[in-house]
Design a protein around this motif. Structure first.
Motif, PDB file in Angstrom:
ATOM      1  N   PRO A  53       1.032  -1.275  -0.014  1.00 24.37           N
ATOM      2  CA  PRO A  53       0.193  -0.042   0.004  1.00 24.37           C
ATOM      3  C   PRO A  53       0.808   1.196  -0.085  1.00 24.37           C
ATOM      4  CG  PRO A  53      -0.171  -0.824   2.188  1.00 24.37           C
ATOM      5  CD  PRO A  53       0.731  -1.991   1.210  1.00 24.37           C
ATOM      6  N   LYS A  54       0.394   2.430  -0.519  1.00 25.17           N
ATOM      7  CA  LYS A  54       1.068   3.519  -0.816  1.00 25.17           C
ATOM      8  C   LYS A  54       0.194   4.442   0.284  1.00 25.17           C
ATOM      9  CE  LYS A  54       3.499   2.335  -4.408  1.00 25.17           C
ATOM     10  NZ  LYS A  54       2.992   0.908  -4.744  1.00 25.17           N
ATOM     11  N   VAL A  55       1.251   5.401   0.871  1.00 32.84           N
ATOM     12  CA  VAL A  55       0.883   6.529   1.890  1.00 32.84           C
ATOM     13  C   VAL A  55       1.323   7.829   1.467  1.00 32.84           C
ATOM     14  CG1 VAL A  55       0.955   7.413   4.277  1.00 32.84           C
ATOM     15  CG2 VAL A  55       0.744   4.898   3.898  1.00 32.84           C
ATOM     16  N   GLU A  56       0.125   8.627   1.275  1.00 39.14           N
ATOM     17  CA  GLU A  56       0.638  10.034   0.890  1.00 39.14           C
ATOM     18  C   GLU A  56       0.014  11.093   1.828  1.00 39.14           C
ATOM     19  OE1 GLU A  56      -0.180  10.735  -3.637  1.00 39.14           O
ATOM     20  OE2 GLU A  56      -1.401   8.851  -3.125  1.00 39.14           O
ATOM     21  N   PHE A 105       1.902  -1.636   9.773  1.00 42.51           N
ATOM     22  CA  PHE A 105       2.176  -2.395   8.271  1.00 42.51           C
ATOM     23  C   PHE A 105       3.267  -1.837   7.498  1.00 42.51           C
ATOM     24  CE2 PHE A 105      -0.505   1.127   7.871  1.00 42.51           C
ATOM     25  CZ  PHE A 105      -0.230   1.845   6.639  1.00 42.51           C
ATOM     26  N   GLU A 106       3.634  -2.915   6.518  1.00 40.86           N
ATOM     27  CA  GLU A 106       4.805  -2.545   5.460  1.00 40.86           C
ATOM     28  C   GLU A 106       3.920  -1.779   4.432  1.00 40.86           C
ATOM     29  OE1 GLU A 106       8.342  -4.749   2.926  1.00 40.86           O
ATOM     30  OE2 GLU A 106       6.671  -5.987   4.083  1.00 40.86           O
ATOM     31  N   GLY A 107       4.758  -0.777   3.945  1.00 38.84           N
ATOM     32  CA  GLY A 107       4.205   0.106   2.634  1.00 38.84           C
ATOM     33  C   GLY A 107       5.368   0.897   2.171  1.00 38.84           C
ATOM     34  N   VAL A 108       4.728   2.034   1.172  1.00 37.33           N
ATOM     35  CA  VAL A 108       5.697   2.821   0.583  1.00 37.33           C
ATOM     36  C   VAL A 108       5.400   4.126   0.768  1.00 37.33           C
ATOM     37  CG1 VAL A 108       6.547   3.298  -1.755  1.00 37.33           C
ATOM     38  CG2 VAL A 108       6.285   1.029  -1.360  1.00 37.33           C
ATOM     39  N   ALA A 109       6.095   4.984   1.247  1.00 35.38           N
ATOM     40  CA  ALA A 109       5.629   6.422   1.469  1.00 35.38           C
ATOM     41  C   ALA A 109       5.970   7.337   0.392  1.00 35.38           C
ATOM     42  CB  ALA A 109       6.456   6.899   2.648  1.00 35.38           C
TER      43      ALA A 109
END
Length: 206
Positions: A53-56, A105-109
């Motif tokens: 998942p991506k976080v913005e 959780f693991e994700g991409v910033a």
């Protein structure tokens, strides 16, 4: 009824003191001055994973450190900074917006985030609440740029912050986590009441 179990609140040491004004029972040791880079590593591993998942910025409730939507299905191949559970996300762009997150959780910033990993001399939850403190915010908001102000890593990373023992860090982190959990619980109750009111209005004034 709103209730939080508390033995004693704490404040960071002021004006060069090695002791906070108030603290939890059982702790008496002086706090040490440490640079931010002594308690966190800045993560710079990039990823364009399409299964994480991506976080913005737009996904975070400013100043509250929680997501405003379910991002579990927000998947694409945009590149950002990879983060793991209990890493700390801090929005360096317009830091006065207070975009921070302590994900489980693991994700991409995506965008102008710093991603911090607590080192073995520190506790992740303590570091997360440290970046919310006035001491950190004052330094982080000494920005460069005018239209798009950003926190200056050289300035932030070289600043000394008052840091307690690891055991006291755990106590402080747990206390503020309890507060955040209580706030979230009441926000959910509030949302349910707002939805209930909306439903009644639709049925009674149709």
């Amino acid at each position: 009824m709103f209730r939080v179990q508390l033995a004693c609140t704490f404040y960071s040491p002021q004006n060069g003191s090695k002791f906070p004004q108030l603290r939890f029972a059982g702790f008496a040791d002086a706090w040490e001055q440490r640079k931010l880079t002594e308690i966190v590593n800045r993560v710079n591993k990039s990823s364009n994973s399409d299964v994480l998942p991506k976080v913005e910025f737009e996904d975070i409730v400013s100043g509250e450190g929680r997501l405003n939507k379910d991002i579990s299905s927000k998947l694409d191949s945009r590149k950002g900074t990879l983060f793991e559970s209990e890493n700390i996300l801090y929005g360096k762009l317009r830091p006065y917006l207070k975009n921070w997150l302590f994900p489980d959780f693991e994700g991409v910033a995506l965008g102008d985030f710093w991603v911090f990993e607590a080192t073995d001399v520190s506790v992740p939850s303590f570091d997360y609440y440290l970046i919310q403190s006035d001491d950190y915010q004052k330094v982080a908001n000494d920005t460069s740029g005018t239209k798009m102000p950003r926190s200056d890593w050289k300035n932030v990373s070289s600043t000394d912050f008052a840091i307690p023992s690891k055991d006291e860090q755990k106590q402080i982190g747990a206390f503020f986590k309890q507060l955040d959990d209580t706030i979230t619980l009441h926000q959910r109750k509030l949302k349910k009441l707002q939805e209930l009111k909306k439903g009644y209005l639709q049925k009674m004034f149709c």
